[in-house]
Enzyme design. Sequence first.
Site, PDB file in Angstrom:
ATOM      1  N   HIS A 154       0.842  -1.198   0.000  1.00 27.58           N
ATOM      2  CA  HIS A 154       0.000   0.000   0.000  1.00 27.58           C
ATOM      3  C   HIS A 154       0.881   1.255   0.000  1.00 27.58           C
ATOM      4  CE1 HIS A 154      -3.118  -2.640   2.171  1.00 27.58           C
ATOM      5  NE2 HIS A 154      -3.605  -2.406   0.965  1.00 27.58           N
TER       6      HIS A 154
ATOM      7  N   LYS B  79     -16.280  -7.744   4.710  1.00 26.26           N
ATOM      8  CA  LYS B  79     -14.960  -8.361   4.762  1.00 26.26           C
ATOM      9  C   LYS B  79     -14.593  -8.818   6.168  1.00 26.26           C
ATOM     10  CE  LYS B  79     -12.472  -6.605   0.778  1.00 26.26           C
ATOM     11  NZ  LYS B  79     -11.245  -5.946   0.329  1.00 26.26           N
TER      12      LYS B  79
ATOM     13  N   ARG C  12      -1.515  -6.105  -8.245  1.00 24.65           N
ATOM     14  CA  ARG C  12      -0.415  -6.993  -7.880  1.00 24.65           C
ATOM     15  C   ARG C  12      -0.179  -8.027  -8.968  1.00 24.65           C
ATOM     16  NH1 ARG C  12      -3.227  -7.624  -2.329  1.00 24.65           N
ATOM     17  NH2 ARG C  12      -4.583  -8.703  -3.751  1.00 24.65           N
TER      18      ARG C  12
ATOM     19  N   SER D  11      -2.970  -7.961   2.428  1.00 24.66           N
ATOM     20  CA  SER D  11      -3.348  -7.837   3.838  1.00 24.66           C
ATOM     21  C   SER D  11      -3.880  -9.156   4.388  1.00 24.66           C
ATOM     22  CB  SER D  11      -4.389  -6.740   4.025  1.00 24.66           C
ATOM     23  OG  SER D  11      -3.848  -5.476   3.731  1.00 24.66           O
TER      24      SER D  11
END
Length: 164
Positions: free
Chosen positions: A17, A41, A95, A133
Amino acid sequence: MRTGLYPGTFDPITKGHADIIKRACRLVDRLVIGVAINREKGPLFSLEERVAMVEAEAAQWADEAGCEIVIHPFENLLIDCARDVGAQIIVRGLRAVADFEYEYQMVGMNRAMDDTIETVFLMAEAQHQAIASKLVKEIARLGGDVSAFVTPEVVAALRARQRR
């Protein structure tokens, strides 16, 4: 003034990030880091904790980044958040190719709702492309060393959370 919005849950904020934030600051005068509430989430950290972590990290980069950095929690549609903060650009980090398919759909939907706001994709630097994460939390939960993926402050927050 060109304003960009970099949204995410940042649960927790990672070096990946940080890489995107620093590079996005080269493109805009003001970067709003949108910390998404996203209850679906099931974040490890509360919104307040995530905002505090992002604020602490961003404070270190504000001067070197050359742009104003603002932290903005949000729960509405991303395109509405972009309008709320006056963003002309939404910054998204990629990514891998797998990220692109989802992001491509999001761009199409966002453009259908407001074609004046552009989306810019930034590829994470090679050393950060594997960082997610979700994986950082899993490694930490199982007692692994995550110091290559997050700052010492975030490592401490993860350890404190594991002790609870």
